[in-house]
Design an enzyme around this catalytic site. Structure first.
Site, short mmCIF file in Angstrom:
data_model
loop_
_atom_site.label_atom_id
_atom_site.label_comp_id
_atom_site.label_asym_id
_atom_site.label_seq_id
_atom_site.Cartn_x
_atom_site.Cartn_y
_atom_site.Cartn_z
N GLY A 372 0.74 -0.87 0.28
CA GLY A 372 -0.35 0.08 -0.22
C GLY A 372 0.72 1.34 0.06
O GLY A 372 2.12 1.40 0.28
N GLY A 374 0.67 5.30 1.13
CA GLY A 374 0.26 6.63 1.93
C GLY A 374 0.60 7.81 1.63
O GLY A 374 1.70 7.85 1.39
N PHE A 376 2.42 9.25 3.31
CA PHE A 376 3.64 9.55 3.98
C PHE A 376 5.25 8.40 3.30
O PHE A 376 5.32 8.14 3.52
CB PHE A 376 3.99 9.47 5.81
N LYS A 378 5.49 3.87 2.10
CA LYS A 378 4.85 2.97 1.19
C LYS A 378 5.14 1.55 2.57
O LYS A 378 5.67 1.27 2.96
CB LYS A 378 5.61 2.40 -0.35
N ASP A 490 -8.25 6.60 16.05
CA ASP A 490 -7.95 7.13 14.78
C ASP A 490 -8.69 5.58 13.99
O ASP A 490 -8.08 4.92 13.34
CB ASP A 490 -6.39 6.94 14.13
#
Ligand SMILES: *[C@@H]1O[C@H](CO)[C@@H](O)[C@H](O)[C@H]1NC(C)=O
Ligand SMILES: *[C@@H]1O[C@H](CO)[C@@H](O)[C@H](O)[C@H]1NC(C)=O
Ligand SMILES: *[C@@H]1O[C@H](CO)[C@@H](O)[C@H](O)[C@H]1NC(C)=O
Ligand SMILES: *[C@@H]1O[C@H](CO)[C@@H](O)[C@H](O)[C@H]1NC(C)=O
Ligand SMILES: *[C@@H]1O[C@H](CO)[C@@H](O)[C@H](O)[C@H]1NC(C)=O
Ligand SMILES: *[C@@H]1O[C@H](CO)[C@@H](O)[C@H](O)[C@H]1NC(C)=O
Length: 678
Positions: A372, A374, A376, A378, A490
């Site tokens: 994945g 994101g 900031f 990998k 979160d």
């Protein structure tokens, strides 16, 4: 005790102040130890700079009060250097939120005992881990790295501090120079560990004696602060181990308060701050982000260990935390020294990986191993230990500014947690400005993947319930398993990962926060998390409680039921937010229209009813009205039981009467009464 006359008499006498009391003992062990103290020349810390050496009388008995492996994990007796001592974790004694950074030795640094420090003084594990203040000089100048140790007043205490530089480039004198204070008095100015020890990897210790006045209990303060006058290279301080021994008084007594009468050894930083508002404001808090409109502004310092990364400019990340996704919570990579969570914490220490090992594990960051991406960085799949262990490797994008924040504190806390339903960190790598975390590999990816855009077959209802229960148990543990509540902040379907057996594990503690002290109901903090999951109360008033997690979890429950994302901007306005839309449908009896079509006709009505009630309760407008996670777990377990029983009786529509539900209690008008949730 110095036993010099060939005998040791132990006498137990009932207390004269407690009539009819008696003495008892369950076991006695006597161990001969090498001389740990007679060579000690402790400085008496008495407010004068006179530096008197305190002489320990050979007949004076000592009692160990604290023995801490600073910056490292507890060391059990069997791993001590032959003396069967227990070394405890120091973090519960750290004052406030200023935890500094804990780390372990560079792999090419071995602990080498000089003749002045016999190896039995402390095991290598004590010297090979340390806590320093952190890489930001400005922050360090504004606080003291402080330990607070409750002790009995009216005694002298021998305080032994263990030091060892263990990471490059700390090899020269005048690189890291600091002051040491004991009980607010200067014990040593200009402490320079390399100056004392002569080099990296060489242990050294220093002894001090402090006097405590009065009676009852008091706190012993140990504080470190950078010394700046000599212009050292770093404004920082370090400590590797800390021991405190009580010295027998002139009445030949070590008697203190009954241990049960002591306040708990865990010092509540909130309580400590009460009397000291000044100090509170001095505790550095690096504000990591603010929410303005729909943009999350992430302001971070590049705080990467010893890499001489330049402090980088503030960063504006249009969507940032709010929209990033992907396994292992790419949005907030938090690496602060040696911080490991869960399973790795006790069994095997948090491992250090070299960049070479990481490259080998990921086939030099082979894009085909990508799990994945994101905001900031990998996440790669990888293998370590010659392919035996599958891992997920999260790599901060070396080019991007990292939204590094204050969460080292919280993660440090998490390193003590260990739970089947929390993802565990195996180790980390911090080299060439790379920040890499190595986790257990979660073969089945995120819960989110199983709910949409799915090549994966849809999950049956029972399995969804099991996953929800697992995740709820993980959160329940976060909320209650540690001395202070930990708020995840979160909770979302992408942060719930599934292992090869589809056991749910909560991940990404990058935003986690320690809950409020006992006398407060909430933590006031900048709003961070993910849109679609925000507790409205928290969003409005910036007041975070563990019930904010409960709200987000309620959204996850509806995600599981409806198999749609928490936010779907493609839909018409009233449907964009899942939490609002689901509540609306529930009120109007239309919920069955929005559930995952795959589940239609497969959920036992009572299981459905119980599940929905739970989810709706979680989404209550105020935290007070929401159930606690333990209540959520119980209710989901009930929903699972109801489903199982319905499936056993092979009838989804019947078989169980409403009385079954009445038996465990049904929805109660008074929402403050939590008994109906039990
Ligand atoms: C221990 O107690 C016995 C009996 O009172 C006494 O004779 C002996 O000297 C004591 N030994 C020590 C080391 O105090
Ligand atoms: C123990 O006591 C004896 C006699 O008082 C003394 O010679 C010796 O140095 C002491 N040992 C220690 C370790 O203090
Ligand atoms: C040891 O390793 C560190 C990085 O981990 C490196 O900076 C240092 O130069 C190495 N030192 C020696 C003497 O090999
Ligand atoms: C040290 O100073 C703090 C406030 O700065 C105070 O709360 C504490 O009681 C002092 N400790 C001692 C032992 O005097
Ligand atoms: C650090 O501790 C010393 C001794 O208690 C105190 O004088 C000093 O003000 C403290 N500094 C900070 C920044 O808290
Ligand atoms: C020693 O004992 C006497 C009598 O019991 C008591 O008054 C005194 O306070 C004690 N001294 C210390 C230092 O505890």
């Amino acid at each position: 005790v110095n036993v010099s006359t060939g005998g040791l008499n132990l006498t137990f006498t009932p207390s004269t102040t407690h009539p009819n009391s008696y003495a008892f003992i369950n076991g006695i062990e006597i161990l001969s130890i090498p001389d740990l103290f007679s060579s000690a020349t402790p400085l008496l810390v008495d407010g004068d700079d006179g530096h008197i050496v305190y002489t320990i009388d050979p007949d004076q008995a000592l009692e160990t009060v604290y023995r801490l492996n600073v910056g490292g994990q507890a060391i059990p007796p069997i791993e001590d250097s032959g003396l069967f001592r227990s070394w405890d974790d120091d973090s519960p004694y750290i004052y406030g939120a200023a935890f500094g950074v804990s780390y372990s030795n560079d792999p090419n640094v071995t602990i080498t005992y000089p003749t002045s420090v016999p190896s039995y003084i402390a095991p290598p594990d004590v010297y090979s881990t340390a806590r320093s203040m952190g890489p930001n000089a400005r922050v360090n100048l504004n606080y003291n790295l402080t330990w607070i140790l409750p002790v009995d007043a009216g005694f002298y205490y021998l305080v032994r501090l263990h030091f060892c530089e263990i990471q490059y480039p700390m090899v020269k004198i005048n690189q890291r120079v600091f002051d040491i204070y004991l009980n607010n008095q200067t014990a040593t100015k200009e402490a320079d560990v390399i100056g004392w020890s002569g080099g990296i990897g060489i242990p050294v210790y220093r002894d001090y004696v402090v006097m405590t006045m009065g009676r009852g209990q008091m706190d012993l303060w140990v504080e470190l602060h950078p010394y700046t006058l000599a212009n050292p290279e770093y404004y920082d301080a370090i400590l590797n181990g800390l021991e405190v021994f009580k010295l027998q008084n002139s009445n030949n007594s070590l008697a203190g308060l009954n241990p049960g009468a002591r306040s708990p050894l865990y010092v509540d930083p909130g309580d400590l701050r009460k009397g000291s508002a000044k100090h509170k404001s001095e505790v550095p808090v690096i504000v990591g982000g603010v929410v303005g409109g729909f943009a999350v502004l992430l302001a971070g310092f590049c705080l990467i260990g010893m890499c001489k990364c330049q402090k980088k400019k503030m960063m504006k990340e249009g969507k940032g935390a709010a929209t990033s996704n992907g396994p292992y919570g790419l949005s907030h990579l938090s690496l602060y020294g040696n911080t490991c969570s869960a399973a790795s914490a006790q069994s095997n220490r948090c491992r250090y990986f070299s960049i070479a090992e990481i490259k080998a594990a990921t086939n030099d960051f082979d894009e085909s191993l990508l799990l994945g991406i994101g905001g900031f960085g990998k996440v790669y799949r990888g293998e370590i230990d010659g392919g035996i262990t599958k891992v997920a490797i999260k790599r901060a994008n070396p080019m991007s500014e990292q939204g590094v924040h204050q969460f080292r504190t919280e993660i440090e806390m998490l390193s003590k947690l260990r739970h089947n339903h929390l993802v565990s960190l195996i180790g980390y790598c911090e080299e060439n400005c790379e920040m890499i975390l190595v986790y257990d590999y979660m073969a089945q990816g995120t819960l989110r993947e199983h709910l949409c855009r799915t090549q994966k077959p849809p999950l049956p209802w029972k399995q969804r319930l099991e996953i929800c229960i697992g995740a709820a148990l993980g959160l329940h543990y976060l909320h209650t398993g540690a001395k202070r509540t930990i708020i995840h902040r979160d909770v979302k379907a992408t942060n719930i990962l599934l292992d090869d057996k589809r056991v749910a594990k909560v991940s990404d503690f990058g935003l986690s926060k320690i809950g409020p002290p006992a006398d407060k109901s909430h933590v006031t903090t900048m709003v961070k998390g993910s849109f679609g999951y925000f507790d409205p109360e928290y969003f409005r008033m910036m007041q975070l409680t563990e019930k904010s997690d409960v709200f987000s979890f309620g959204v996850v429950l509806f995600e599981v039921l409806c198999a749609r994302p928490a936010l779907n901007p493609m839909l018409s306005d009233e449907k964009v937010s899942l939490s609002e839309w689901a509540l609306h449908c529930q009120k109007n009896g239309m919920l069955d229209m929005i559930i995952d079509p795959y589940l239609k006709g497969k959920i036992a009505p009572l299981s459905f009813k119980w599940f929905v009630q739970t989810a709706v309760k979680c989404l209550a407008d105020t935290g007070k009205e929401r159930p606690s996670m333990v209540d959520v777990v119980r209710n989901l377990e009930l929903a699972l039981q109801l489903q199982e029983r319905a499936e056993e009786s092979d009838s989804i529509d019947g078989g169980i009467s409403d009385e079954t539900v009445l038996f465990v209690g049904i929805e109660n008008k008074n929402s403050d009464d939590r008994s109906h949730w039990l």
